[in-house]
Design a protein around this motif. Structure first.
Motif, PDB file in Angstrom:
ATOM      1  N   SER A  13       0.814  -1.226   0.000  1.00 28.47           N
ATOM      2  CA  SER A  13       0.000   0.000   0.000  1.00 28.47           C
ATOM      3  C   SER A  13       0.843   1.269   0.000  1.00 28.47           C
ATOM      4  O   SER A  13       0.312   2.363   0.252  1.00 28.47           O
ATOM      5  N   PRO A  15       2.812   3.297  -2.549  1.00 27.32           N
ATOM      6  CA  PRO A  15       3.233   3.492  -3.944  1.00 27.32           C
ATOM      7  C   PRO A  15       4.434   4.422  -4.081  1.00 27.32           C
ATOM      8  O   PRO A  15       5.219   4.294  -5.008  1.00 27.32           O
ATOM      9  N   TYR A  67       2.560  -2.659  -5.519  1.00 27.42           N
ATOM     10  CA  TYR A  67       1.385  -1.798  -5.347  1.00 27.42           C
ATOM     11  C   TYR A  67       0.353  -2.073  -6.451  1.00 27.42           C
ATOM     12  O   TYR A  67       0.646  -1.951  -7.640  1.00 27.42           O
ATOM     13  N   LYS A  68      -0.849  -2.514  -6.008  1.00 28.98           N
ATOM     14  CA  LYS A  68      -1.975  -2.828  -6.896  1.00 28.98           C
ATOM     15  C   LYS A  68      -1.572  -3.799  -8.007  1.00 28.98           C
ATOM     16  O   LYS A  68      -2.027  -3.696  -9.148  1.00 28.98           O
ATOM     17  N   ARG A  69      -0.663  -4.706  -7.640  1.00 30.50           N
ATOM     18  CA  ARG A  69      -0.212  -5.767  -8.548  1.00 30.50           C
ATOM     19  C   ARG A  69       0.348  -5.214  -9.858  1.00 30.50           C
ATOM     20  O   ARG A  69       0.294  -5.845 -10.908  1.00 30.50           O
ATOM     21  N   GLN A  71      -0.703  -2.665 -11.596  1.00 29.41           N
ATOM     22  CA  GLN A  71      -1.711  -2.145 -12.519  1.00 29.41           C
ATOM     23  C   GLN A  71      -1.913  -0.638 -12.404  1.00 29.41           C
ATOM     24  O   GLN A  71      -2.746  -0.071 -13.109  1.00 29.41           O
ATOM     25  N   ALA A  72      -1.157  -0.009 -11.531  1.00 29.76           N
ATOM     26  CA  ALA A  72      -1.291   1.442 -11.366  1.00 29.76           C
ATOM     27  C   ALA A  72      -0.045   2.165 -11.851  1.00 29.76           C
ATOM     28  O   ALA A  72       0.221   3.297 -11.436  1.00 29.76           O
ATOM     29  N   GLY A  73       0.696   1.549 -12.732  1.00 30.05           N
ATOM     30  CA  GLY A  73       1.911   2.181 -13.259  1.00 30.05           C
ATOM     31  C   GLY A  73       3.141   1.916 -12.442  1.00 30.05           C
ATOM     32  O   GLY A  73       4.252   2.271 -12.858  1.00 30.05           O
ATOM     33  N   THR A  75       5.634  -0.781 -11.270  1.00 35.29           N
ATOM     34  CA  THR A  75       6.002  -2.153 -11.653  1.00 35.29           C
ATOM     35  C   THR A  75       7.162  -2.698 -10.820  1.00 35.29           C
ATOM     36  O   THR A  75       7.680  -3.758 -11.129  1.00 35.29           O
TER      37      THR A  75
END
Length: 297
Positions: A13, A15, A67-69, A71-73, A75
């Motif tokens: 959590s 990022p 962070y968010k696997r 999928q939020a930019g 990597t």
């Protein structure tokens, strides 16, 4: 060794880069509202220490730790722990001269994972050995006691308690290494026996055969060298004998030539004497005829 600073970036959590400082040498507690990310800080610490059980970090695979696997930019997930290493007596072997020790673990999509030790790329085994050398085994089942396990720990049997104490004291890792070394030695002994069997059944007979062939070859070489020596001696003797014969024949030729010269001289002398005798005979014959005519007249 104790934690001085924790840096989290892209992990669960968190990022963006989050830096946590001000750790107390004796006791620390993480407090906050539900969903504020308290457990993720503990997961981040376990992540750097090299925990292999993803379930203890509430994840199924490494992608769940980003962070968010991803999928939020974001990597890549990176967690860094800065340890205070001022107590030289408790420092890891080989790192006694470092005031601080920095351990970083990074993962990136699709399946990239690496460790950094004081800014230099390292292996997971090296990092685990570093922590085990200071009696810290992250994969100890009792290293992390979650909710609901306190009662289970209290109800452990003496043998289980002894195992937990050994893990905490750092002696269990040596037993594990000892068992691992024994297994490796057993495998090596088995391999040595296999090689010894192959050596005795296959290689040694062939080697003995090759040695016999080598002895025969050396004897053949010796005989051939002796034969060549005798051949050279024989050719030298034949050459010397032919030269002697040639010299003898030359002397005979010269003697025959001398005899021929003498014979030629005698022949010429005899031929001259013969001609003189013939001439005298002819004159005598003419005289006789002349005297005969005178007598008749």
């Amino acid at each position: 060794m104790r934690i001085e600073e924790l840096v989290i970036e892209g992990f669960k959590s968190y990022p963006v880069r989050t830096q946590i400082t001000g750790w107390d040498p004796s006791f620390n507690a993480i407090t906050g509202l539900n969903g504020s990310g308290k457990s993720n800080i503990l997961d981040a610490i376990c992540f750097v220490l090299g925990i292999t059980n993803m379930a203890q970090m509430r994840a199924q695979n490494q992608q769940d730790l980003i962070y968010k696997r991803g999928q939020a930019g974001v990597t890549k997930a990176s967690v860094t722990i800065v340890f205070d290493n001022s107590d030289r007596e408790k420092s890891p072997v080989g790192l006694e001269n470092y005031k601080q020790i920095t351990v970083t673990r990074q993962i990136a999509l699709p399946s990239i994972s690496k460790y950094l030790l004081n800014g230099h790329k390292s292996t997971q085994q090296t990092v685990q050995n570093l922590f085990q050398s200071v009696q810290l085994n992250i994969n100890n089942p009792n290293f992390l006691i979650m909710q609901g396990r306190i009662t289970k720990v209290l109800n452990m049997r003496p043998q289980e308690i002894l195992g937990m104490v050994e893990e905490a004291a750092g002696t269990r890792m040596f037993e594990e290494r000892k068992d691992k070394a024994k297994k490796t030695m057993d495998k090596k002994d088995k391999r040595v026996q296999e090689l010894s069997s192959i050596l005795a059944e296959e290689i040694s007979p062939k080697l003995e055969k090759f040695r016999a062939e080598k002895r025969q070859f050396l004897e053949w070489q010796k005989e051939r060298a002796e034969l060549e020596r005798i051949g050279r001696t024989l050719r030298a003797w034949e050459w010397a004998d032919a030269r002697r014969k040639l010299e003898t024949v030359g002397e005979d030729i010269r003697a025959k030539e001398a005899e021929k010269e003498t014979a030629n001289k005698q022949r010429k002398k005899l031929s001259k004497d013969c001609k003189a005798a013939e001439k005298m005979w002819e004159e005598s014959t003419r005289n006789v005829k002349r005297n005969g005519r005178r007598a008749e007249s």
